[in-house]
Design a protein around this motif. Sequence first.
Motif, PDB file in Angstrom:
ATOM      1  N   ASN A 163      41.710  37.856  53.750  1.00  0.00           N
ATOM      2  CA  ASN A 163      42.772  38.809  53.423  1.00  0.00           C
ATOM      3  C   ASN A 163      42.232  39.970  52.607  1.00  0.00           C
ATOM      4  OD1 ASN A 163      44.833  37.331  54.693  1.00  0.00           O
ATOM      5  ND2 ASN A 163      44.955  35.945  52.930  1.00  0.00           N
ATOM      6  N   GLY A 164      40.993  40.312  52.868  1.00  0.00           N
ATOM      7  CA  GLY A 164      40.380  41.413  52.136  1.00  0.00           C
ATOM      8  C   GLY A 164      39.506  40.953  50.993  1.00  0.00           C
ATOM      9  N   GLY A 165      39.601  39.680  50.654  1.00  0.00           N
ATOM     10  CA  GLY A 165      38.784  39.126  49.579  1.00  0.00           C
ATOM     11  C   GLY A 165      37.809  38.112  50.117  1.00  0.00           C
ATOM     12  N   ARG A 166      37.720  36.992  49.429  1.00  0.00           N
ATOM     13  CA  ARG A 166      36.801  35.934  49.835  1.00  0.00           C
ATOM     14  C   ARG A 166      37.289  35.246  51.109  1.00  0.00           C
ATOM     15  NH1 ARG A 166      34.928  30.979  45.836  1.00  0.00           N
ATOM     16  NH2 ARG A 166      33.404  30.023  47.281  1.00  0.00           N
ATOM     17  N   ARG A 167      36.378  34.941  52.010  1.00  0.00           N
ATOM     18  CA  ARG A 167      36.742  34.280  53.257  1.00  0.00           C
ATOM     19  C   ARG A 167      37.095  32.813  52.993  1.00  0.00           C
ATOM     20  NH1 ARG A 167      32.320  35.509  57.796  1.00  0.00           N
ATOM     21  NH2 ARG A 167      31.181  34.011  56.486  1.00  0.00           N
ATOM     22  N   ALA A 168      38.095  32.333  53.709  1.00  0.00           N
ATOM     23  CA  ALA A 168      38.518  30.935  53.585  1.00  0.00           C
ATOM     24  C   ALA A 168      38.348  30.245  54.931  1.00  0.00           C
ATOM     25  CB  ALA A 168      39.970  30.852  53.124  1.00  0.00           C
TER      26      ALA A 168
END
Length: 385
Positions: A62-67
């Motif tokens: 979501n624009g941050g760290r990948r999950a």
Amino acid sequence: MNKANDVKSINLTAILRLIYRYQPITKSRIAAELKLTIVTVNNLVTELCSIGICEEDGFVSNGGRRASLYRIKRHYGYIISLAVTRNGLVGGIYDLSLHAVERNDVTCDIADVLDSIRQIKAFLLEQIGRLNGKRILGIGISVPGRVSEDGIIISIPDYPQWNSVELKSILSESISLPIYLDNDTNALLLSAKWNGLVGDSQSFVYLNTDDGLGAAFMLKDKVFYGSNNQACEIGHITIDPNGPLCNCGNTGCLQAYVSNTEILRRINSLRSVPVSSLDEAIELYRSGDPAICSGFSSATAYIGLALRNIIMLFDPELIVLQNKWLNRLPDLFHHVQDTVFKTKTDSGGLPIRNHLSVLLNRDRHIIDTASACIVFHNIMRNFIA
């Protein structure tokens, strides 16, 4: 099992169910849905992946760290299914995503118990051989009658020779795999649940009116069996003591008014030229044949009556209806709904319910995977690593 292991087993099962339902899904969403810590979820998802029942399936950002995303590993193991019907045996092999690996039909006269058992055993052994050493999670068998918790046939209407047959015990003599037996409508109920037809509903009814009138109930996410595993015999509720003879031997059973056989009997009593099949009757209904319309309209009214009585008795969120001719004659299904959903201003109307719906099962996959879902339900109910 100690308390810590009990909690772990409960959490593993809950996580597995959630992954199956929402796959692919992230650990953070699992934690939020189940109100568990992310550390607990991380440890248990890692364990499920190490066992091999779950696997990573890409990632989301979501624009941050990948999950990472997770799903059930469909080839973790296989389920052998077998439906014993009045017309023979219908079986297959399914993976853990309930996709068919193969399906087979076997002609079988179930009136001959010994020959039927021989063919059932031969079929199951053949399927085991086809899997050639792959992990088999269990065998699910559905029958058109009532079954005890020990896998003993309590009764099959029209076939008293099956009464008290210890089918699971007989099969277990030559098959060492877990074997699960259940009533065919209970199996359909489980299939509707695990194939997503009923959504979030935890209290719902499955009503099968194809060959007779079978009902199954899930109340607060548990199948309702009754004290003797013989609950939900809606079809054999007497609605007219002086009514037609039912196959069970009693008179005036609800089933005697809505079964396909009874519909054809009623239609042919009104026509000079008899119809030979339900398919023929459906086509003639579309042409406006008065005798045909009368036969179907009468059965429609009784199905609506059955639904209203079920609602008053069990107050479900949802009723799933399985019926061949209602699927092909939607105007009649609308009549069923009209019968059920009368307003308070209508004479004899039901009290208003905020959460109640009736839907028609049009998904053949739910019927095909019903026996497999007997095993699947046991896996998802109490997964043991």
